[in-house]
Design a protein around this motif. Structure first.
Motif, PDB file in Angstrom:
ATOM      1  N   VAL A 173       0.894  -1.146   0.000  1.00 37.78           N
ATOM      2  CA  VAL A 173       0.000   0.000   0.000  1.00 37.78           C
ATOM      3  C   VAL A 173       0.936   1.200   0.000  1.00 37.78           C
ATOM      4  O   VAL A 173       1.458   1.588   1.052  1.00 37.78           O
ATOM      5  CB  VAL A 173      -0.951   0.007   1.220  1.00 37.78           C
ATOM      6  CG1 VAL A 173      -1.703   1.331   1.300  1.00 37.78           C
ATOM      7  CG2 VAL A 173      -1.930  -1.152   1.148  1.00 37.78           C
TER       8      VAL A 173
ATOM      9  N   SER B 259      -6.352   3.553   6.295  1.00 39.06           N
ATOM     10  CA  SER B 259      -5.785   2.209   6.140  1.00 39.06           C
ATOM     11  C   SER B 259      -5.348   1.728   7.534  1.00 39.06           C
ATOM     12  O   SER B 259      -5.202   2.534   8.453  1.00 39.06           O
ATOM     13  CB  SER B 259      -4.606   2.236   5.159  1.00 39.06           C
ATOM     14  OG  SER B 259      -3.571   3.086   5.618  1.00 39.06           O
TER      15      SER B 259
ATOM     16  N   TYR C   6      -7.854   3.660  -1.382  1.00 37.40           N
ATOM     17  CA  TYR C   6      -6.509   3.193  -1.693  1.00 37.40           C
ATOM     18  C   TYR C   6      -6.556   1.794  -2.291  1.00 37.40           C
ATOM     19  O   TYR C   6      -7.570   1.109  -2.211  1.00 37.40           O
ATOM     20  CB  TYR C   6      -5.600   3.236  -0.461  1.00 37.40           C
ATOM     21  CG  TYR C   6      -5.964   2.268   0.653  1.00 37.40           C
ATOM     22  CD1 TYR C   6      -5.354   1.013   0.735  1.00 37.40           C
ATOM     23  CD2 TYR C   6      -6.899   2.610   1.623  1.00 37.40           C
ATOM     24  CE1 TYR C   6      -5.676   0.136   1.765  1.00 37.40           C
ATOM     25  CE2 TYR C   6      -7.217   1.743   2.644  1.00 37.40           C
ATOM     26  CZ  TYR C   6      -6.604   0.506   2.718  1.00 37.40           C
ATOM     27  OH  TYR C   6      -6.926  -0.360   3.729  1.00 37.40           O
TER      28      TYR C   6
ATOM     29  N   TYR D 177      -9.867  -0.368  -1.471  1.00 36.24           N
ATOM     30  CA  TYR D 177     -10.582   0.011  -0.260  1.00 36.24           C
ATOM     31  C   TYR D 177     -11.018   1.456  -0.357  1.00 36.24           C
ATOM     32  O   TYR D 177     -10.443   2.233  -1.045  1.00 36.24           O
ATOM     33  CB  TYR D 177      -9.684  -0.175   0.968  1.00 36.24           C
ATOM     34  CG  TYR D 177      -9.387  -1.624   1.262  1.00 36.24           C
ATOM     35  CD1 TYR D 177     -10.161  -2.336   2.176  1.00 36.24           C
ATOM     36  CD2 TYR D 177      -8.331  -2.280   0.640  1.00 36.24           C
ATOM     37  CE1 TYR D 177      -9.891  -3.669   2.465  1.00 36.24           C
ATOM     38  CE2 TYR D 177      -8.057  -3.612   0.927  1.00 36.24           C
ATOM     39  CZ  TYR D 177      -8.837  -4.295   1.834  1.00 36.24           C
ATOM     40  OH  TYR D 177      -8.576  -5.618   2.122  1.00 36.24           O
TER      41      TYR D 177
END
Length: 142
Positions: A106, A113, A125, A142
């Protein structure tokens, strides 16, 4: 200390032995708070975390093949694969089933997150997988 840990990683990779799927080594800067929160997220989701404080994160990332475009603040190693940044535990767990991937990332530090929760604010993201041939592929959004 980094050399000792990375040599252990290399020996595991060369010998074909893998760590248990629920054990992850996390390398983090000593001054990073969100890294500790991500470790808590992993532990809350059943992982055993070996926490390694590492002042030279660039060397860790370079050794593991984490491309700068995928970089974040901390780096995990599980089953011989890297986990870069605030990857959700569910994706970390699925990584073991993806023989086509060298690791997950990520990039950056998106709000919302795991480990980057700040109230109700959540950035969209993606979790990026790095394929064995060096290509990026989106594995989750997400």
């Amino acid at each position: 200390m980094l050399r000792k840990h990375l040599m252990a990683f290399g020996v595991l990779a060369i010998s074909g032995l893998a760590q248990a799927a629920d054990v992850i080594d996390v390398y983090r800067d000593p001054n990073c708070g969100c890294c500790k929160q991500w470790i808590s997220h992993l532990r809350d989701n059943g992982f055993t975390v070996n926490d390694h404080v590492e002042p030279n994160m660039s060397a860790v990332k370079q050794h593991l093949g984490v491309a700068p475009r995928l970089a974040s603040c901390h780096t995990g190693v599980i089953d011989g694969k890297f986990v870069e940044g605030h990857v959700p535990a569910e994706q970390v767990r699925l990584l073991a089933k993806r023989s086509d991937l060298k690791g997950l990332a990520v990039p950056g530090m998106p709000m919302g997150s795991p480990g980057m929760e700040m109230g109700d604010h959540k950035d969209a993201y993606q979790v990026i997988g790095l394929t064995q041939d060096g290509q990026d592929t989106v594995v989750a959004e997400y």
